[in-house]
Design a protein around this motif. Structure first.
Motif, PDB file in Angstrom:
ATOM      1  N   ALA A 117       0.836  -1.206   0.000  1.00  0.00           N
ATOM      2  CA  ALA A 117       0.000   0.000   0.000  1.00  0.00           C
ATOM      3  C   ALA A 117       0.871   1.256   0.000  1.00  0.00           C
ATOM      4  N   ALA A 118       1.971   1.226   0.765  1.00  0.00           N
ATOM      5  CA  ALA A 118       2.895   2.365   0.784  1.00  0.00           C
ATOM      6  C   ALA A 118       3.515   2.593  -0.585  1.00  0.00           C
ATOM      7  N   MET A 119       3.839   1.519  -1.282  1.00  0.00           N
ATOM      8  CA  MET A 119       4.426   1.628  -2.622  1.00  0.00           C
ATOM      9  C   MET A 119       3.418   2.189  -3.618  1.00  0.00           C
ATOM     10  N   ALA A 120       2.148   1.792  -3.488  1.00  0.00           N
ATOM     11  CA  ALA A 120       1.111   2.335  -4.367  1.00  0.00           C
ATOM     12  C   ALA A 120       0.920   3.828  -4.112  1.00  0.00           C
ATOM     13  N   TYR A 121       0.974   4.225  -2.841  1.00  0.00           N
ATOM     14  CA  TYR A 121       0.851   5.646  -2.508  1.00  0.00           C
ATOM     15  C   TYR A 121       2.037   6.433  -3.063  1.00  0.00           C
ATOM     16  N   ASP A 122       3.213   5.852  -3.006  1.00  0.00           N
ATOM     17  CA  ASP A 122       4.413   6.493  -3.561  1.00  0.00           C
ATOM     18  C   ASP A 122       4.239   6.762  -5.049  1.00  0.00           C
ATOM     19  N   ARG A 123       3.725   5.780  -5.798  1.00  0.00           N
ATOM     20  CA  ARG A 123       3.488   5.958  -7.230  1.00  0.00           C
ATOM     21  C   ARG A 123       2.393   6.985  -7.493  1.00  0.00           C
ATOM     22  N   TYR A 124       1.388   7.018  -6.621  1.00  0.00           N
ATOM     23  CA  TYR A 124       0.311   8.007  -6.758  1.00  0.00           C
ATOM     24  C   TYR A 124       0.866   9.426  -6.641  1.00  0.00           C
ATOM     25  N   VAL A 125       1.695   9.659  -5.634  1.00  0.00           N
ATOM     26  CA  VAL A 125       2.261  10.999  -5.448  1.00  0.00           C
ATOM     27  C   VAL A 125       3.188  11.346  -6.603  1.00  0.00           C
ATOM     28  N   ALA A 126       3.996  10.376  -7.048  1.00  0.00           N
ATOM     29  CA  ALA A 126       4.962  10.632  -8.119  1.00  0.00           C
ATOM     30  C   ALA A 126       4.286  10.990  -9.432  1.00  0.00           C
ATOM     31  N   ILE A 127       3.166  10.347  -9.739  1.00  0.00           N
ATOM     32  CA  ILE A 127       2.498  10.551 -11.026  1.00  0.00           C
ATOM     33  C   ILE A 127       1.447  11.652 -10.970  1.00  0.00           C
ATOM     34  N   CYS A 128       0.701  11.706  -9.876  1.00  0.00           N
ATOM     35  CA  CYS A 128      -0.410  12.666  -9.787  1.00  0.00           C
ATOM     36  C   CYS A 128       0.011  14.000  -9.177  1.00  0.00           C
ATOM     37  N   ASN A 129       1.042  13.995  -8.336  1.00  0.00           N
ATOM     38  CA  ASN A 129       1.523  15.241  -7.729  1.00  0.00           C
ATOM     39  C   ASN A 129       3.050  15.315  -7.801  1.00  0.00           C
ATOM     40  N   PRO A 130       3.602  15.318  -9.009  1.00  0.00           N
ATOM     41  CA  PRO A 130       5.067  15.240  -9.152  1.00  0.00           C
ATOM     42  C   PRO A 130       5.816  16.412  -8.532  1.00  0.00           C
ATOM     43  N   VAL A 136       6.666  15.490  -0.042  1.00  0.00           N
ATOM     44  CA  VAL A 136       5.812  14.511   0.645  1.00  0.00           C
ATOM     45  C   VAL A 136       6.594  13.242   0.975  1.00  0.00           C
ATOM     46  N   MET A 137       7.275  12.679  -0.019  1.00  0.00           N
ATOM     47  CA  MET A 137       7.979  11.406   0.168  1.00  0.00           C
ATOM     48  C   MET A 137       9.429  11.661   0.574  1.00  0.00           C
ATOM     49  N   ASN A 138       9.616  12.399   1.653  1.00  0.00           N
ATOM     50  CA  ASN A 138      10.970  12.652   2.137  1.00  0.00           C
ATOM     51  C   ASN A 138      11.488  11.433   2.899  1.00  0.00           C
ATOM     52  N   ARG A 139      12.766  11.445   3.194  1.00  0.00           N
ATOM     53  CA  ARG A 139      13.423  10.282   3.803  1.00  0.00           C
ATOM     54  C   ARG A 139      12.812   9.928   5.161  1.00  0.00           C
ATOM     55  N   LYS A 140      12.519  10.938   5.956  1.00  0.00           N
ATOM     56  CA  LYS A 140      11.954  10.690   7.287  1.00  0.00           C
ATOM     57  C   LYS A 140      10.589  10.027   7.176  1.00  0.00           C
ATOM     58  N   PHE A 141       9.762  10.518   6.258  1.00  0.00           N
ATOM     59  CA  PHE A 141       8.426   9.951   6.069  1.00  0.00           C
ATOM     60  C   PHE A 141       8.514   8.509   5.594  1.00  0.00           C
ATOM     61  N   CYS A 142       9.383   8.238   4.619  1.00  0.00           N
ATOM     62  CA  CYS A 142       9.517   6.884   4.068  1.00  0.00           C
ATOM     63  C   CYS A 142      10.043   5.910   5.113  1.00  0.00           C
ATOM     64  N   SER A 143      11.043   6.340   5.877  1.00  0.00           N
ATOM     65  CA  SER A 143      11.594   5.478   6.924  1.00  0.00           C
ATOM     66  C   SER A 143      10.548   5.165   7.981  1.00  0.00           C
ATOM     67  N   GLY A 144       9.771   6.189   8.348  1.00  0.00           N
ATOM     68  CA  GLY A 144       8.705   5.984   9.321  1.00  0.00           C
ATOM     69  C   GLY A 144       7.621   5.061   8.795  1.00  0.00           C
ATOM     70  N   PHE A 145       7.329   5.184   7.499  1.00  0.00           N
ATOM     71  CA  PHE A 145       6.314   4.341   6.870  1.00  0.00           C
ATOM     72  C   PHE A 145       6.745   2.873   6.925  1.00  0.00           C
ATOM     73  N   VAL A 146       7.988   2.616   6.546  1.00  0.00           N
ATOM     74  CA  VAL A 146       8.498   1.239   6.547  1.00  0.00           C
ATOM     75  C   VAL A 146       8.569   0.690   7.968  1.00  0.00           C
ATOM     76  N   ALA A 147       9.033   1.525   8.893  1.00  0.00           N
ATOM     77  CA  ALA A 147       9.096   1.089  10.297  1.00  0.00           C
ATOM     78  C   ALA A 147       7.708   0.757  10.827  1.00  0.00           C
ATOM     79  N   GLY A 148       6.719   1.573  10.456  1.00  0.00           N
ATOM     80  CA  GLY A 148       5.344   1.307  10.874  1.00  0.00           C
ATOM     81  C   GLY A 148       4.816   0.003  10.317  1.00  0.00           C
ATOM     82  N   CYS A 149       5.155  -0.295   9.042  1.00  0.00           N
ATOM     83  CA  CYS A 149       4.742  -1.560   8.429  1.00  0.00           C
ATOM     84  C   CYS A 149       5.319  -2.746   9.205  1.00  0.00           C
ATOM     85  N   CYS A 150       6.601  -2.647   9.559  1.00  0.00           N
ATOM     86  CA  CYS A 150       7.261  -3.749  10.270  1.00  0.00           C
ATOM     87  C   CYS A 150       6.700  -3.914  11.684  1.00  0.00           C
TER      88      CYS A 150
END
Length: 318
Positions: A117-130, A136-150
């Motif tokens: 789901a996080a990967m789909a959201y990443d593609r959504y932001v990249a294509i729809c809000n480049p 939005v997809m900064n390093r802190k947010f991405c790291s927190g997202f992955v940590a939350g998944c785990c």
């Protein structure tokens, strides 16, 4: 009424017996071995390339490297043990190994549900809000997202393992499956399983249905955006990529939701057993190809890595 003599209590460490195997399954052994080998090599290659290539430091590749690790763990939890059982015909598994397999299988599976789901959201932001992508997809947010998944995957595994360990199992502890999973173990239980079933339904909504709806919503917006692309070649390329993603993701989510909300017993339980094989084997096998090895940046990085030994050999000869 349950016969206490025929019932094994919770503290008994007797083996479980997996009913998914029979003796002399040569073809099955070959398929399991090939599947595991391809899965490990494919995901390890993707992970390694992302780590060594400085050009693959975008959030998308950060998520892909995490997905590769999860798929390696996900496959390793079940396939090697399945291969041993298929080759030897010995379908017994110890108490500790069964619950360890259950824990890690549920942990990796739950984490992957959220990471997709996080990967789909990443593609959504990249294509729809480049223009806002890097914000939005900064390093802190991405790291927190992955940590939350785990973390969610770990908690999910703890709850399921604890609830299952509190059950009482009957007779010879027959598990109607190829490995230790939640639903087959509930089928083998003699005690009340309503609490475990309630947990399954709640988890299915949180880790299955909700992420799946987020993925579908993201791709609906992505497709509506790429329709506006003037280049027919560009539209076809993006559609091809999105359709591949959607097929694998749909197989993963639909079969996993069926697996944890299917029938507890009866002939239709065979469907549940096969669905668990689909979502635990097919996505880890195909993810490296679907998400990475068709990507031009990854292919360029792979070609560069493969070219390095040749260049070094030429330099040494000169």
């Amino acid at each position: 009424m349950i016969d206490p003599i025929a019932t094994l209590n919770n503290n008994s460490l007797d083996d479980f017996l997996l009913l998914g195997f029979s003796e002399g399954q040569i073809i099955l052994s070959f398929l399991i071995g090939m599947t595991y080998t391809i899965t490990i090599i494919g995901n390890f290659v993707v992970f390694s390339i992302i780590q060594v290539d400085s050009h693959l430091k975008m959030p998308m590749y950060f998520f892909l490297s995490g997905l590769s690790l999860l798929d390696i763990g996900y496959s390793t939890v079940t396939l090697p043990a399945m291969l041993v059982h298929a080759i030897t015909g010995n379908s017994r598994i110890s108490f500790y190994k069964c619950f360890a397999q259950l824990y890690f299988f549920v942990c990796f599976g739950g984490s992957e549900c959220l990471l997709l789901a996080a990967m789909a959201y990443d593609r959504y932001v990249a294509i729809c809000n480049p223009l806002r992508y890097n914000v939005v997809m900064n390093r802190k947010f991405c790291s927190g997202f992955v940590a939350g998944c785990c973390i969610c995957g770990l908690l999910n595994a703890v709850f399921h393992t604890f609830m299952t360990s509190k059950l009482t199992f009957c007779g010879n502890r027959h598990i109607n499956h190829f490995f230790c999973d939640v639903l087959p173990m509930l089928e083998a239980a003699c005690s009340d399983i309503q609490g475990s079933q309630l947990l399954l339904h709640l988890v299915t909504v949180f880790l299955g249905l909700s992420p799946f709806l987020l993925v579908i919503n993201s791709y609906v917006h992505i497709i509506s955006t790429i329709i506006k692309i003037s280049s027919s070649e560009g539209r076809q390329k993006v559609f091809s990529t999105c359709s591949s993603h959607l097929i694998v993701v749909t197989v993963f989510y639909s079969t996993s939701m069926l697996n944890y909300n299917g029938p507890i017993s009866g002939d239709s339980f065979i469907v549940v057993r096969m669905s668990s094989l689909l979502y635990s084997i097919v996505p880890p096998l195909l993810n490296p190809l679907i998400y990475s090895l068709r990507n031009k940046d990854v292919k360029r990085a792979l070609k560069k890595v493969l070219q390095m030994p040749i260049d070094m050999s030429v330099q040494m000869n000169n």
